[in-house]
Write a protein that holds these residues in place. Structure first.
Motif, PDB file in Angstrom:
ATOM      1  N   GLU A  49      16.635  28.429  23.636  1.00  0.00           N
ATOM      2  CA  GLU A  49      15.301  28.764  24.140  1.00  0.00           C
ATOM      3  C   GLU A  49      14.238  28.346  23.125  1.00  0.00           C
ATOM      4  OE1 GLU A  49      13.052  31.173  27.184  1.00  0.00           O
ATOM      5  OE2 GLU A  49      15.197  31.501  26.896  1.00  0.00           O
ATOM      6  N   THR A  50      14.519  28.581  21.839  1.00  0.00           N
ATOM      7  CA  THR A  50      13.579  28.201  20.777  1.00  0.00           C
ATOM      8  C   THR A  50      13.413  26.689  20.723  1.00  0.00           C
ATOM      9  OG1 THR A  50      14.188  30.154  19.473  1.00  0.00           O
ATOM     10  CG2 THR A  50      13.090  28.347  18.313  1.00  0.00           C
ATOM     11  N   HIS A  53      11.334  25.578  23.779  1.00  0.00           N
ATOM     12  CA  HIS A  53       9.932  26.012  23.705  1.00  0.00           C
ATOM     13  C   HIS A  53       9.114  25.137  22.766  1.00  0.00           C
ATOM     14  CE1 HIS A  53       9.424  30.167  25.667  1.00  0.00           C
ATOM     15  NE2 HIS A  53      10.435  29.532  26.261  1.00  0.00           N
ATOM     16  N   GLU A  54       9.761  24.535  21.776  1.00  0.00           N
ATOM     17  CA  GLU A  54       9.039  23.678  20.831  1.00  0.00           C
ATOM     18  C   GLU A  54       8.420  22.453  21.497  1.00  0.00           C
ATOM     19  OE1 GLU A  54      11.507  24.559  16.650  1.00  0.00           O
ATOM     20  OE2 GLU A  54      11.807  22.680  17.757  1.00  0.00           O
ATOM     21  N   LEU A  56       7.421  22.392  24.839  1.00  0.00           N
ATOM     22  CA  LEU A  56       6.695  22.766  26.049  1.00  0.00           C
ATOM     23  C   LEU A  56       5.231  23.074  25.755  1.00  0.00           C
ATOM     24  CD1 LEU A  56       9.224  25.202  27.813  1.00  0.00           C
ATOM     25  CD2 LEU A  56       8.990  22.724  28.097  1.00  0.00           C
ATOM     26  N   THR A  57       4.377  22.831  26.738  1.00  0.00           N
ATOM     27  CA  THR A  57       2.987  23.268  26.661  1.00  0.00           C
ATOM     28  C   THR A  57       2.936  24.756  27.029  1.00  0.00           C
ATOM     29  OG1 THR A  57       2.536  22.773  28.979  1.00  0.00           O
ATOM     30  CG2 THR A  57       2.223  20.977  27.381  1.00  0.00           C
ATOM     31  N   SER A  58       1.814  25.389  26.778  1.00  0.00           N
ATOM     32  CA  SER A  58       1.679  26.813  27.092  1.00  0.00           C
ATOM     33  C   SER A  58       1.839  27.063  28.594  1.00  0.00           C
ATOM     34  CB  SER A  58       0.326  27.337  26.606  1.00  0.00           C
ATOM     35  OG  SER A  58      -0.737  26.597  27.181  1.00  0.00           O
ATOM     36  N   GLN A  60       3.604  25.257  30.669  1.00  0.00           N
ATOM     37  CA  GLN A  60       5.021  25.072  30.999  1.00  0.00           C
ATOM     38  C   GLN A  60       5.837  26.300  30.594  1.00  0.00           C
ATOM     39  OE1 GLN A  60       5.616  21.371  28.900  1.00  0.00           O
ATOM     40  NE2 GLN A  60       5.549  20.156  30.788  1.00  0.00           N
ATOM     41  N   ARG A  61       5.492  26.901  29.462  1.00  0.00           N
ATOM     42  CA  ARG A  61       6.204  28.120  29.043  1.00  0.00           C
ATOM     43  C   ARG A  61       5.984  29.243  30.049  1.00  0.00           C
ATOM     44  NH1 ARG A  61       3.580  27.034  23.867  1.00  0.00           N
ATOM     45  NH2 ARG A  61       4.966  25.746  22.582  1.00  0.00           N
ATOM     46  N   GLU A  62       4.764  29.365  30.533  1.00  0.00           N
ATOM     47  CA  GLU A  62       4.461  30.400  31.521  1.00  0.00           C
ATOM     48  C   GLU A  62       5.216  30.154  32.820  1.00  0.00           C
ATOM     49  OE1 GLU A  62       0.256  30.457  32.002  1.00  0.00           O
ATOM     50  OE2 GLU A  62      -0.156  31.104  29.946  1.00  0.00           O
ATOM     51  N   LEU A  64       8.065  28.520  33.190  1.00  0.00           N
ATOM     52  CA  LEU A  64       9.480  28.796  32.967  1.00  0.00           C
ATOM     53  C   LEU A  64       9.738  30.295  32.932  1.00  0.00           C
ATOM     54  CD1 LEU A  64      12.299  27.583  32.343  1.00  0.00           C
ATOM     55  CD2 LEU A  64      11.695  27.703  29.907  1.00  0.00           C
ATOM     56  N   ALA A  65       8.843  31.046  32.295  1.00  0.00           N
ATOM     57  CA  ALA A  65       8.996  32.496  32.206  1.00  0.00           C
ATOM     58  C   ALA A  65       8.921  33.157  33.578  1.00  0.00           C
ATOM     59  CB  ALA A  65       7.931  33.081  31.292  1.00  0.00           C
TER      60      ALA A  65
END
Length: 367
Positions: A49-50, A53-54, A56-58, A60-62, A64-65
């Motif tokens: 996951e870490t 996440h490195e 991904l854009t913010s 994209q993180r949202e 995925l979450a």
């Protein structure tokens, strides 16, 4: 440098097509069709996951979450462009990175039948490239766009999800738009493209009825439309388009296909005899009056006979193309038989007898 780049760098050095990352197992590489692990420990959920996440854009993180999959392109710091799919599964996050060559291949380089170059001379209508996932559809389409880009003076609008090969404008203006970034959907992208003075519209995937209808409209109104479908034969492609649209549009759809469908290319990737590469083998339909009549009269099951007798027009059945490649020792017969419809024809070439279907001797020899 993102830590995930180390795995990508290793994959490129090994000549793989895809890098697979999943929780609980070591990273794996797709090598000439086979999925093989690398010598590395199993990845933990937190660790992977870490890593992901490195890159991904913010936003994209949202996404995925929230439980949604991600599709995007990624350029590693040390070179290499990749099409990426990130997803969640029962054990945690996972990702697949497909390598996209930096140089757009030519049709000559792909060593495909010459008739594909003639499709690039069309001024209107629809040309489809079909096949299962990972059979090189995007590569073939990229080579066709490159052919147009080098030889004609056109406005080409390409709709992709995500953008894979990057096409610098040469003789043509090439506008590449990404679904989810520049347009909301393929259908909206086609709708918008038709207001942008296009000559050619590439639709990365005809994935739903609305997209198919918009692509059909574009092809009917004087544009050359190139697209892909996840179908495994010319007949299945035509039937899929007809079945995808509402029943009340069935006759209209058949009429469109009879007049505006110019060609269907279905391809598979078959291992070479030495196992060190794969070769594209194609089934090719080139529309003519006979095929048009079969479509409008609901006799698509007779289309294979037209492919068999249409060699002078560049047509070929997949089985015949496979047999020709096996006879010329261009592909491994043990791999070719997996894609054949009539596997009995390959019996004399296959060395792995477990791959050959048992013959019913009571039926007697084939006519």
């Amino acid at each position: 440098m993102a830590r995930i780049d180390a795995f990508l760098k290793l994959g490129l050095a090994q000549g793989c097509s895809d890098v697979h990352l999943a929780v609980g197992i070591p990273p794996m590489l797709r090598m000439n069709g086979d999925l093989l692990p690398i010598k590395f420990r199993a990845l933990s959920d937190t660790e992977l996951e870490t890593y992901i996440h490195e890159i991904l854009t913010s936003s994209q993180r949202e996404k995925l979450a929230s439980g949604k999959d991600l599709d995007f392109s990624y350029v590693a710091d040390e070179g290499g462009r990749f099409r990426v799919n990130v997803f969640r599964k029962i054990t945690g996050v996972g990702a697949v990175f497909r390598h996209i060559p930096g140089v757009v291949p030519s049709l000559d380089k792909l060593d495909v039948p010459p008739v594909l170059a003639t499709f690039c001379d069309y001024h209107q209508g629809m040309v489809l490239v079909t096949g299962s996932t990972g059979t090189g559809k995007s590569t073939t389409l990229a080579a066709m766009i490159n052919q147009l880009n080098e030889r004609r003076n056109l406005n080409i609008i390409s709709l992709e999800d995500p953008i894979e090969f990057v096409h610098p404008s040469k003789q043509c203006q090439v506008i590449q738009r990404e679904v989810g970034t520049h347009v909301s959907s393929f259908a909206d992208g086609v709708r918008s493209a038709m207001r942008e003075d296009p000559d050619v519209i590439l639709v990365g995937e005809l994935r739903d009825a609305e997209t198919i209808m918009m692509a059909m409209t574009a092809a009917e109104t004087g544009h050359l439309v190139l697209g892909t479908l996840h179908t495994t034969g010319a007949v299945k492609t035509i039937d899929r388009i007809i079945d995808a649209l509402p029943g009340e549009l069935r006759e209209q759809t058949k009429a469109f296909l009879s007049m505006s469908l110019k060609a269907v290319i279905t391809q598979v990737l078959v291992k070479t005899p030495d196992g060190r590469g794969r070769r594209a083998i194609l089934e090719i339909l080139v529309s003519n009056r006979a095929i048009a009549k079969l479509i409008t009269s609901d006799q698509t099951h007779q289309i294979p006979s037209q492919l068999q007798t249409g060699k002078d027009q560049g047509m070929q059945l997949l089985d015949q193309a496979l047999l020709d490649a096996v006879s010329a020792k261009q592909v491994d017969p043990n791999d070719a038989i997996r894609f054949a419809n009539d596997k009995k024809k390959f019996q004399r070439f296959v060395t792995d007898t477990d791959l050959v279907p048992a013959l019913n001797l009571a039926e007697g020899p084939e006519a």
